[in-house]
Design an enzyme around this catalytic site. Sequence first.
Site, mmCIF file in Angstrom:
data_model
loop_
_atom_site.group_PDB
_atom_site.id
_atom_site.type_symbol
_atom_site.label_atom_id
_atom_site.label_comp_id
_atom_site.label_asym_id
_atom_site.label_seq_id
_atom_site.Cartn_x
_atom_site.Cartn_y
_atom_site.Cartn_z
ATOM 1 N N THR A 157 36.215 13.230 -11.746
ATOM 2 C CA THR A 157 36.152 13.970 -10.476
ATOM 3 C C THR A 157 36.715 15.384 -10.634
ATOM 4 O O THR A 157 36.041 16.374 -10.294
ATOM 5 C CB THR A 157 36.963 13.219 -9.392
ATOM 6 O OG1 THR A 157 36.453 11.892 -9.285
ATOM 7 C CG2 THR A 157 36.871 13.902 -8.051
ATOM 8 N N VAL A 158 37.931 15.503 -11.153
ATOM 9 C CA VAL A 158 38.569 16.829 -11.221
ATOM 10 C C VAL A 158 37.950 17.662 -12.342
ATOM 11 O O VAL A 158 37.651 18.854 -12.160
ATOM 12 C CB VAL A 158 40.101 16.685 -11.410
ATOM 13 C CG1 VAL A 158 40.754 18.055 -11.471
ATOM 14 C CG2 VAL A 158 40.695 15.863 -10.271
ATOM 15 N N GLU A 196 49.473 23.664 -10.744
ATOM 16 C CA GLU A 196 49.258 23.802 -9.294
ATOM 17 C C GLU A 196 48.496 22.615 -8.716
ATOM 18 O O GLU A 196 48.768 22.160 -7.602
ATOM 19 C CB GLU A 196 48.490 25.107 -9.018
ATOM 20 C CG GLU A 196 48.243 25.393 -7.563
ATOM 21 C CD GLU A 196 49.522 25.599 -6.759
ATOM 22 O OE1 GLU A 196 50.186 26.610 -6.961
ATOM 23 O OE2 GLU A 196 49.841 24.721 -5.933
ATOM 24 N N VAL A 240 50.012 18.954 -7.152
ATOM 25 C CA VAL A 240 50.589 18.673 -5.825
ATOM 26 C C VAL A 240 49.682 19.223 -4.729
ATOM 27 O O VAL A 240 49.353 20.416 -4.723
ATOM 28 C CB VAL A 240 51.999 19.298 -5.679
ATOM 29 C CG1 VAL A 240 52.604 18.926 -4.321
ATOM 30 C CG2 VAL A 240 52.916 18.839 -6.802
ATOM 31 N N GLY A 278 46.527 18.889 -3.997
ATOM 32 C CA GLY A 278 45.146 19.283 -4.308
ATOM 33 C C GLY A 278 44.947 20.791 -4.279
ATOM 34 O O GLY A 278 45.533 21.517 -5.076
ATOM 35 N N GLY A 322 36.489 9.470 -4.613
ATOM 36 C CA GLY A 322 37.250 10.087 -5.708
ATOM 37 C C GLY A 322 38.615 10.586 -5.273
ATOM 38 O O GLY A 322 39.245 11.373 -5.973
ATOM 39 N N GLU A 326 43.893 7.228 -6.638
ATOM 40 C CA GLU A 326 44.299 7.152 -8.036
ATOM 41 C C GLU A 326 43.571 6.009 -8.729
ATOM 42 O O GLU A 326 43.076 5.083 -8.064
ATOM 43 C CB GLU A 326 45.808 6.901 -8.123
ATOM 44 C CG GLU A 326 46.650 8.022 -7.574
ATOM 45 C CD GLU A 326 46.352 9.342 -8.250
ATOM 46 O OE1 GLU A 326 46.562 9.474 -9.450
ATOM 47 O OE2 GLU A 326 45.880 10.262 -7.554
ATOM 48 N N ASP A 356 52.444 7.929 -5.905
ATOM 49 C CA ASP A 356 51.807 9.233 -6.105
ATOM 50 C C ASP A 356 52.562 10.315 -5.313
ATOM 51 O O ASP A 356 52.864 11.388 -5.845
ATOM 52 C CB ASP A 356 50.340 9.138 -5.644
ATOM 53 C CG ASP A 356 49.626 10.467 -5.701
ATOM 54 O OD1 ASP A 356 49.271 10.907 -6.810
ATOM 55 O OD2 ASP A 356 49.443 11.098 -4.639
ATOM 56 N N LYS A 409 54.733 13.724 -6.630
ATOM 57 C CA LYS A 409 54.565 15.085 -6.103
ATOM 58 C C LYS A 409 55.877 15.604 -5.513
ATOM 59 O O LYS A 409 56.228 16.773 -5.687
ATOM 60 C CB LYS A 409 53.445 15.088 -5.059
ATOM 61 C CG LYS A 409 52.072 14.778 -5.679
ATOM 62 C CD LYS A 409 51.046 14.449 -4.614
ATOM 63 C CE LYS A 409 49.671 14.174 -5.211
ATOM 64 N NZ LYS A 409 48.753 13.571 -4.243
#
Length: 436
Positions: free
Chosen positions: A13-14, A129, A132, A134, A187, A190, A201, A205
């Site tokens: 996804t990322v 960056e 945390v 998105g 997506g 986790e 999660d 963060k």
Amino acid sequence: MKPVKIGILGLGTVGGGTVNVLQRNADVVRGRAGRDVIITRASAQNLTRSRICDTQGIQLTTDPFEVVNDPDIDIILELMGGLSPAKELVLQAIANGKHVITANKALIALHGNEIFKKASERGVMVAFEAAVAGGVPIIKAIREGLSGNQIEWLAGIINGTGNFILTEMRDKGRDFNDVLAEAQALGYAEADPTFDVEGIDAGHKLTILASIAFGIPLQFDKVYTEGITQITRDDVAYAEELGYRIKHLGIARKTPQGIELRVHPALIPERRLIANVDGVKNAVLVYGDAVGPTLYYGAGAGAEPTASAVVADVVDVVRALTSDPENRVPHLAFQPDAIVEQLVLTSEQFTTAYYLRLTAEDKPGVLAEVTKILALHQISIEAIIQKEPQPNKTTLPVIMLTQKTLEKEMNAAIAEIEALSSITGKVNRIRLETLG
Ligand code: HSE
């Protein structure tokens, strides 16, 4: 000037979103960074599966070590997640003199102290960056925009999946597991979704935010974490009746006794802007001594919002490539020798107000017994609602809001209330934060 060459670890996804944004916005990236940025290599677990991005012109491999060991690559984007082999790959990239950009909050929260030390010794940058909130540039805001302030506290909705679930449950009466499955398909969640719903999660963060806000080492093991699985639709409805919303918050607060690091559901007044942050959106409220409260809001998960943060880091790193390592923005906002341990409080030392829901027998004197216990523990009651008994039941729900108290006192009071013969089952306790 020569183009800057990027290697990407992970095309999920990322990673896929980052390829798309870097390709689509190549001109603005060049305009801002001052150099062309090209993706030359990428690794993925499975080279045949369909992807959200076009990988034409990118040399693909299933072996991420080939990417970090490629001498032509300047910057590694670690977008695969997980601790291993992500940690080994990041350390190898640093040892090879490459700059690293990662979206991996678990890696930074658990191993960031070691990674940043190695990066400083090698004179390379590690940017995070995207780890945390998105696409919300909260790291940059605290580290750079608020660097003139002493940060007193911050509170954030920093898990998009959890916020999406709470919002859908409240607005549409949807079932927890059904919403979670949708968050996974989109997506947001986790790889192990218990990380989202049990607060792990958000804890990762919060660890990062607290470190850059207060100049303390990263210390996930000191964060108190509680998830959203115990929140019922009744609690959501009663909270609304009292003028509150239930949100899953990460809170870092400096107190005269020490630092509170906590992740848990909380009632917050519905008039606060942050109470109206819904769906997969994240928001972080940061209180600086000079600026007062500031609020940062946006998409907390998803392919392109997270890619937005990754690509912003790419621009920052490219701009600083030729700068002297000593004059770069420090990884954790404070210079390494200014990062000092401070006492982190245990949960029994937290001071907060509470929402309590108990099931009481419908007979005289029960409330008096409960309020007597609270009074003996110096706990003041702010509001009480007693609901009608349900049909064919001799018990009824009682909802109380208390004023701020020491958690140790509240734990003791709850144990005594649960031991009363007129009280059935457990007392459901949710912390209450006014965020004033
Ligand atoms: N699972 C995370 C969330 C992804 O839902 O917020 C972004 O960190």
